[in-house]
Design an enzyme around this catalytic site. Structure first.
Site, short mmCIF file in Angstrom:
data_model
loop_
_atom_site.label_atom_id
_atom_site.label_comp_id
_atom_site.label_asym_id
_atom_site.label_seq_id
_atom_site.Cartn_x
_atom_site.Cartn_y
_atom_site.Cartn_z
N TYR A 37 12.80 -2.24 -6.70
CA TYR A 37 11.58 -2.52 -7.47
C TYR A 37 10.40 -1.62 -7.15
CZ TYR A 37 7.50 -5.11 -9.23
OH TYR A 37 6.34 -5.46 -9.85
N ASN A 47 0.81 1.64 6.04
CA ASN A 47 1.65 0.90 5.11
C ASN A 47 2.64 0.08 5.92
OD1 ASN A 47 3.18 -0.01 2.93
ND2 ASN A 47 4.39 1.86 2.81
N GLY A 48 2.62 -1.22 5.73
CA GLY A 48 3.53 -2.08 6.48
C GLY A 48 2.85 -3.36 6.93
N CYS A 75 0.80 -1.21 0.00
CA CYS A 75 0.00 0.00 0.00
C CYS A 75 0.84 1.26 0.00
CB CYS A 75 -0.95 0.02 1.20
SG CYS A 75 -0.26 -0.57 2.72
N GLY A 108 -0.35 0.03 -5.02
CA GLY A 108 -1.55 -0.74 -4.73
C GLY A 108 -2.65 -0.44 -5.71
#
Length: 587
Positions: free
Chosen positions: A332, A191-192, A90, A116
């Site tokens: 990436y 996020n995580g 996310c 996302g």
């Protein structure tokens, strides 16, 4: 994990809402310096750890996850190629003090769409002090339109884009979440991945808490609700003190915006400012660029930033260890035009390619990339090798998640839909093809076959990362170790499997040497299996694997969980409960 500092002992600074940017020219050394005044362990002494006090009643009155106008969408994949790459789960955005906060949030989420694509949401604090939410399944442009944004007036907003598996119950897990508790309402975007989520949830449920989603983010809301701390941001500090793992979060209340990052700094979170003084937080600087916000600095590992009418207050969440930021952000996940962890993503990838050309040279006629993430590394390789870079593979950006395949099955259908070889570039040539990583190896083998069918005389694969041998616990969707090809085969065996004429990975030692003095500040767990924070119990490897109605057997559902550390009896440490037995599986 170290205890949170009390308000009286926490290092705090006030920054005027109209103050000038702190760092217009960011550098990795300035962001990770031990002299960082915002969150220095030596300046923020710890206090005794506050015990987990849990009410016998459910403190959260409701969790809002979606508008009724966005029904769930059943999504079926036409190929397994989409699962070949690790996926970031996310991206988050927070905006304070702009009259067009919801529209700016919408644009910033669009810039973070690569983080996302399964769901998106925005929460605003309206002028009359109400938190309003619009969330939905799909891309940002599919979830929001003019009329939806008109329903979100206010100067403060948070937003979220989400990746997870698709299914009937996914909509309830789309963030931001909004919850009511006794002192008001709070929204959160995360996020995580919290690696002790299962342990915390079990403790909370044992004491009467009721959960409406399968997201680890909801645990944070429950911990905030049961906290006795005042004012509000100290509730966040106390809640985060109990969390282990990766979290970069933004919170919104009726009059405040709060940004927080875990002590290891696994996932990125940056701060910027618009010309009108509005403060902006985002997962990447590319989101700041789109809405014309000036990048100031990172949110430091272990830091809490509270934004209100008085300005920006910086607090140290807790004394933090050496940062362990995710190296895959530079390999990436992040866009090349972003600055992540104080370093240019473009420059990192270009150097990866140069190292490959130096350490794994091969006689070739042309260098091509697997688009899009392999392009910059391929440019670096070509420049260093003195060989022309050309566009040998064309990526289609218009392929949806489903596609009707003819009854006469087409070999490598998924790859051919997304990647088209250019015969004029490839025919009769010795080709070096650069990609960012190899996960299962299935897509790489199809790409090699595609290139040879287009007339390539030789295909030499170069990978701009070390071999991936371990799963990630910290918010990245990676397969189980048993599915990772580099965990099962050596380089020569992988070369034979994918069918290339040669194969080389970026050397792990070379990667660390390139990072130089910052090399110890990154997490390499996916390359080494050495985890900075060991999980307890089982940890999800994909967003909401089970309750997202994954189609498959019970065994495939269990594969969505990684076993953490074990106790002396061989059981999952800290928890002895099996959530799978209470979850429904669509078969």
């Amino acid at each position: 994990m170290a205890a949170a500092a009390s308000f009286s002992s926490a290092t705090a600074t006030r920054i005027s809402p109209t103050s000038k940017p702190l760092n217009k020219s960011p550098s990795s050394s300035s962001l990770f310096s031990s002299k960082n005044p915002s969150c220095n362990p030596t300046q923020s002494p710890s206090t005794p750890k506050i015990p987990l006090k849990i009410s016998s009643k459910n403190p959260i009155s409701d969790v809002i996850s979606a508008s009724g106008s966005y029904p769930d969408r059943q999504v079926s994949s036409f190929d397994d190629d989409e699962d070949e790459k690790p996926r970031e789960e996310c991206g988050v955005v927070g905006i304070y003090g702009d009259p067009e906060a919801s529209r700016l949030c919408y644009l910033a989420l669009h810039a973070l769409q690569h983080r996302g694509q399964e769901g998106a949401g925005i929460v605003v604090a309206t002028p009359d002090g109400i938190l309003k939410s619009v969330t939905g399944v799909g891309l940002v442009s599919e979830v929001f339109n003019e009329s939806k944004l008109d329903q979100l007036p206010g100067d403060n907003a948070i937003g979220h884009v989400r990746y997870s598996t698709a299914g009937q119950s996914m909509l309830k897990n789309v963030q931001p979440f909004v919850a009511g508790y006794r002192f008001g309402r709070v929204g959160v975007a995360h996020n995580g991945n919290v690696v002790n989520y299962q342990t915390l949830r079990h403790e909370l449920e044992e004491n009467g808490s009721i959960f409406g989603t399968t997201s680890d983010t909801e645990v944070v809301l429950h911990l905030i609700a049961i906290s006795k701390q005042r004012p509000f941001f100290l509730r966040i500090v106390e809640a985060c003190e109990k969390l282990k793992g990766a979290y970069s979060m933004v919170f919104i209340t009726e009059d405040k915006l709060v940004a927080v990052r875990d002590p290891y700094g696994f996932r990125p979170l940056v701060m910027g400012r618009r010309s009108n003084g509005a403060v902006v937080f985002a997962s990447e600087t590319c989101a700041l660029d789109l809405i014309e916000a000036t990048y100031e600095r990172e949110v430091y590992p272990g830091e809490v930033l509270v934004v209100d009418k008085d300005g920006v207050q910086s607090l140290c969440l807790m004394p933090h260890p050496e940062p362990k930021s995710c190296i895959f952000e530079h390999i990436y996940f992040s866009l090349p035009n972003s600055i992540v962890f104080g370093m240019s993503v473009y420059e990192s990838r270009r150097k990866f390619g140069e190292i490959l050309a130096t350490e794994a040279p091969v006689d070739c006629d042309v260098v091509i990339a697997v688009p899009d993430s392999g392009v910059v590394a391929a440019l670096g390789y070509a420049a260093k090798a003195g060989v022309p870079f050309q566009q040998g593979l064309i990526r289609s950006h218009y392929v949806g998640r489903t596609f009707i395949e003819p009854s006469q099955r087409i070999r490598d259908f998924g790859v051919k839909l997304k990647l088209s070889p250019v015969r004029a570039v490839l025919e009769g040539k010795r080709v070096v093809v650069v990609d960012d990583s190899i996960v299962r190896g299935t897509t790489s083998s199809k790409i090699v076959r595609l290139l040879k069918e287009a007339g390539a005389k030789e295909v030499h694969m170069r990978i701009a990362s070390p071999p991936i041998i371990a799963s990630c616990y910290y918010g990245v969707d990676t397969p189980s170790p048993e599915e990772l090809i580099s965990n099962k085969m050596n380089v020569e065996e992988i070369r034979q499997f994918i069918g290339s004429d040669s194969l080389a990975f970026l050397g792990f030692d070379s990667l660390k040497k390139m990072l130089s003095g910052d090399s110890n500040k990154f997490c390499y767990a996916c390359f080494t299996g050495d985890y900075p924070v060991l999980p307890s119990g089982k940890v999800k490897t994909v967003g909401d694997f089970v309750d997202d109605a994954l189609i498959g057997s019970a065994e495939s559902v269990d594969a969505g969980w990684l076993h953490g550390s074990k106790d002396e009896n061989g059981k999952d440490a800290d928890v002895d409960v099996d959530y799978e037995q209470d979850r429904k599986v669509v078969v």
